[in-house]
Design a protein around this motif. Sequence first.
Motif, PDB file in Angstrom:
ATOM      1  N   ALA A   1       0.810  -1.217   0.000  1.00 34.81           N
ATOM      2  CA  ALA A   1       0.000   0.000   0.000  1.00 34.81           C
ATOM      3  C   ALA A   1       0.844   1.269   0.000  1.00 34.81           C
ATOM      4  O   ALA A   1       1.931   1.323   0.589  1.00 34.81           O
TER       5      ALA A   1
ATOM      6  N   LYS B   1      -2.342   6.670   1.022  1.00 35.36           N
ATOM      7  CA  LYS B   1      -3.673   6.123   0.710  1.00 35.36           C
ATOM      8  C   LYS B   1      -4.483   7.008  -0.251  1.00 35.36           C
ATOM      9  O   LYS B   1      -5.666   7.298  -0.007  1.00 35.36           O
TER      10      LYS B   1
ATOM     11  N   LEU C   1      -7.772   5.206  -1.670  1.00 36.98           N
ATOM     12  CA  LEU C   1      -8.869   4.984  -0.723  1.00 36.98           C
ATOM     13  C   LEU C   1      -9.542   6.293  -0.352  1.00 36.98           C
ATOM     14  O   LEU C   1     -10.770   6.391  -0.313  1.00 36.98           O
TER      15      LEU C   1
ATOM     16  N   GLU D   1      -4.628  -0.245   0.417  1.00 38.07           N
ATOM     17  CA  GLU D   1      -4.618   0.878   1.359  1.00 38.07           C
ATOM     18  C   GLU D   1      -5.622   0.673   2.487  1.00 38.07           C
ATOM     19  O   GLU D   1      -5.367   1.065   3.635  1.00 38.07           O
TER      20      GLU D   1
ATOM     21  N   LEU E   1      -4.793   0.658   6.456  1.00 39.14           N
ATOM     22  CA  LEU E   1      -5.546   1.446   7.429  1.00 39.14           C
ATOM     23  C   LEU E   1      -6.057   0.560   8.560  1.00 39.14           C
ATOM     24  O   LEU E   1      -6.022   0.948   9.736  1.00 39.14           O
TER      25      LEU E   1
END
Length: 375
Positions: A72, A76, A79, A112, A116
């Motif tokens: 990832a 991010k 996302l 991503e 998270l």
Amino acid sequence: MAPSRMDPQDDYDVPEPKVVYDINVPYKASSDEYQRRIEERTEFPSYLPHWEQGQWFEDFPIFDYEDPALRADPKKPNLFSADVSAQPVTPRMGTILTGVKLETLSQAAKDELALLICERKFVVLREQLGFLHSGPQFQKDFMSYFGKLSRQPVTGAIKDHPEFHIIHRDGNEEDIARFFKHKMSTTIWHHDVSYERQPPGYVMLGILACPDIGGDTVVADMTMAYKRLSPLFQGMIDQLKAVHTSRHLIAHTKASKQLVRCNPVDSVHPVVRVHPVTGEKAIFYNMEFPDEVIGLKDQEAEVVMKFLMDFVRNGHDFQARVHWEKHSVVMFDNRTTLHTGTVDYDTTVQARHLFRLAAMTEVPISVADSEKIRR
């Protein structure tokens, strides 16, 4: 210790259970009248628990695994598009995302999302009606991106989809009353399916129906729990390993003369595991599946593990409460959290109905093995 299973014909000399194994979960089919009533009350009748006879599952073989979070982009960008909002549940753990549509995520966005989840321990995704209506196969394909899906050894599942664990409470007041004749609380802090050799790392809960108030899921951050311990205590439990087993679950179900789909599994896991993405150390022990702490005498293990579990129960400053809203999805890191459901609502008024999909990941990494890898 590799997973072990008993012969399918083995019997268990266990008396008829006084209560269900888990008050949140249906273990047997109910009457036709009850079935008709709950089908009329649900938006998702195909997700009601189904008991499919004749299924039998063998061991999961050991498999190679690479965590998608390792691929990832830390920022991010895929996302967090412009129409996505994020709200923390607590300063340290949990994020509520609004505007994400799970059914449209690209591979980069899934990577991503995985990162998270590792960083924040759990993610609540609101307004997921499209994903929840996408069907079991699509949902399984989605979660298979994060790991190999586990299968339900007992309890009702979705027809032809034994990977789904169905949690359903709707008017089960007699079961609950019987439960409280012998128990004081419905809470049981656990990791999902920790008895597998490669336990789930990513778990999804999809809420299909829920009370307006109550029925929350409470999550505990086991990395923070570990950090709160003294260095001497950390050093002691860093060395410990525990046997996690599904034997009690299987025995209870057989004693209840209900459906069993596989033999028990025993696996040895470190009491403290190291996260492959974040490098954090987390207590990996729970109130449901561990059966023995290797190297400690019974009385020693009882004292140490009771201390740890009491510590978690009382650790409200490293817990978070997930308030369910209809058509929400929660994904959490099963490696670094414990969780428990709560039955604090009137099941005759509103049902609590959700599914679970659990993606198995790596063999848990001990502190000693992590240090060897770093060298």
